[in-house]
Motif scaffolding. Structure first.
Motif, mmCIF file in Angstrom:
data_model
loop_
_atom_site.group_PDB
_atom_site.id
_atom_site.type_symbol
_atom_site.label_atom_id
_atom_site.label_comp_id
_atom_site.label_asym_id
_atom_site.label_seq_id
_atom_site.Cartn_x
_atom_site.Cartn_y
_atom_site.Cartn_z
ATOM 1 N N SER A 59 -6.942 0.677 0.905
ATOM 2 C CA SER A 59 -6.514 -0.359 0.847
ATOM 3 C C SER A 59 -5.116 -0.815 1.545
ATOM 4 C CB SER A 59 -6.572 -0.409 -0.460
ATOM 5 O OG SER A 59 -7.479 0.064 -1.263
ATOM 6 N N LYS A 60 -4.037 0.154 1.732
ATOM 7 C CA LYS A 60 -2.885 -0.377 2.341
ATOM 8 C C LYS A 60 -3.096 -0.627 3.820
ATOM 9 C CE LYS A 60 1.615 -1.318 1.615
ATOM 10 N NZ LYS A 60 1.744 -2.634 0.346
ATOM 11 N N GLU A 61 -3.449 0.400 4.484
ATOM 12 C CA GLU A 61 -4.040 0.180 5.271
ATOM 13 C C GLU A 61 -4.356 -1.517 6.223
ATOM 14 O OE1 GLU A 61 -5.938 3.455 7.167
ATOM 15 O OE2 GLU A 61 -4.152 5.029 6.598
ATOM 16 N N ASN A 62 -5.545 -1.473 5.494
ATOM 17 C CA ASN A 62 -6.170 -2.291 5.873
ATOM 18 C C ASN A 62 -6.078 -4.243 4.940
ATOM 19 O OD1 ASN A 62 -8.591 -1.601 7.769
ATOM 20 N ND2 ASN A 62 -8.356 -0.136 6.329
ATOM 21 N N GLU A 63 -4.918 -3.673 4.419
ATOM 22 C CA GLU A 63 -4.967 -5.199 4.181
ATOM 23 C C GLU A 63 -6.017 -5.536 2.863
ATOM 24 O OE1 GLU A 63 -3.119 -8.336 6.323
ATOM 25 O OE2 GLU A 63 -1.091 -6.716 6.224
ATOM 26 N N VAL A 64 -6.575 -4.260 1.980
ATOM 27 C CA VAL A 64 -7.763 -5.002 1.114
ATOM 28 C C VAL A 64 -7.311 -5.798 0.004
ATOM 29 C CG1 VAL A 64 -9.869 -3.938 -0.629
ATOM 30 C CG2 VAL A 64 -9.174 -2.872 1.856
ATOM 31 N N THR A 65 -7.875 -6.620 -0.360
ATOM 32 C CA THR A 65 -7.308 -7.456 -1.815
ATOM 33 C C THR A 65 -8.496 -7.206 -2.797
ATOM 34 O OG1 THR A 65 -8.455 -9.263 -0.965
ATOM 35 C CG2 THR A 65 -5.889 -9.297 -0.225
#
Length: 341
Positions: A59-65
């Motif tokens: 989630s953090k690496e790919n900026e998942v919202t």
């Protein structure tokens, strides 16, 4: 450290819902297997800790919202993505219904108040917290979950009987083979469906890999500790446990009025935190405007009251194992993903 604990409390608050605190989940997935159930609790807790770390990293690496964006990292075909996302949303919604039903079941079992009244009360509370979105979830969890954990520890210290523990440690049921292992994995897998949307919602609280690791380790430790407490509380049951909607509540009510009230707080607060976590996660995933968010919030709260008459334990027994198999697919996908995409 403060924001790490905030994240952990939200995660634990999501996990310790009606099924967990009431003893139903612990009985179904672990207690009936005796000593094997103890090993099962360790396995499922470690599994949840590992999934927590992996999801926070992705989630953090790919900026998942939201959950749908998270699924895009594993499911490339749009049709399959929509189907799987819909299944996950349905499961989260059903589990939200189970929490509402559990709240009503407690009122009916302990105080003879019709379940519909308790369920309606919780639905109203959830609606007003939903209007504050993720900030409302974090605010409620950071105050209630520490009290919940402390209360459960207090009950455990005073209720656990070492003679009963010794007996259960030597109990190995017949004809279960490796079913205890499968159930421990299923318990971890269906909980990942609930937790992943929550992990995504917490992404802005986490800055680096070290914090992700600490959150994951603390989550696993708390799950192991609290699972063991509920497991050993069940050893004091002196009637057919299958006839009880909330077996852990039955135990504490037989000991003293004070413990009954304390465990009442544990049950009701755990249901509250899980309901808010589930509802917030679902709304974050399906509502893309503030207007839609409010409309869907009203809809899920009203519908939860309408289905609560199905019965709490019936919902837990029927639906959780089914969604456990679906969760296994998700765990395999997450574990095989190694690089940013």
């Amino acid at each position: 450290m403060r924001k790490i604990l905030k994240a952990v409390f939200v995660i634990i608050g999501t996990l310790i819902g009606a099924g967990f605190a009431s003893g139903q989940e612990i009985y179904i997935f672990f207690y009936q297997y005796g000593i094997h159930g103890i090993w099962g609790m360790l396995i499922s807790s470690i599994l949840l800790g590992l999934v927590t770390y992996k999801v926070l990293s992705i989630s953090k690496e790919n900026e998942v919202t939201n959950y749908k964006n998270f699924l895009k990292k594993f499911i490339k075909q749009e049709r399959h993505l929509e189907i799987f996302n819909s299944i996950m949303n349905i499961f989260i919604l059903i589990t939200f219904y189970i929490m509402i039903a559990g709240f009503g079941a407690y009122f009916e079992q302990q105080w003879g108040i019709h379940a519909l009244i308790g369920s309606t009360l919780l639905a109203f509370i959830c609606y007003f917290v939903f209007l504050r979105d993720v900030s409302g979830l974090i605010k409620v969890s950071q105050y209630i979950v520490p009290l919940l954990i402390g209360s459960l520890l207090l009950i455990g210290i005073n209720v656990i009987d070492f003679k009963n523990i010794f007996e259960i440690m030597h109990y190995v049921p017949e004809n279960t083979s490796w079913k205890w292992f499968l159930d421990s994995v299923l318990y971890g897998s269906y909980n990942t469906i609930l937790l992943i949307p929550v992990h995504i919602a917490l992404r802005n609280l986490i800055s680096n890999k070290k914090e992700q690791s600490m959150i994951s380790v603390l989550t696993a430790i708390f799950i192991i500790l609290l699972s063991f407490i509920v497991f050993f509380i069940l050893t004091k049951i002196d009637v057919n446990i299958q006839n009880l909607e909330m077996p852990a509540v039955y135990v504490t009510s037989k000991i003293s009025l004070v413990f009954e009230y304390i465990y009442g707080f544990i049950i009701l607060s755990s249901i509250l935190t899980t309901s808010i976590s589930l509802g917030t996660s679902l709304l974050e995933n399906i509502a893309h405007t503030k207007k839609r968010y409010k409309q869907y919030a009203i809809l899920i709260c009203i519908s939860s009251v309408l289905v609560c008459n199905i019965g709490f334990s019936n919902l837990v027994n029927l639906l959780y194992p089914i969604f456990g198999y679906i969760g296994l697919i998700q765990i395999l996908k997450i574990s095989m993903r190694k690089k940013k995409s």
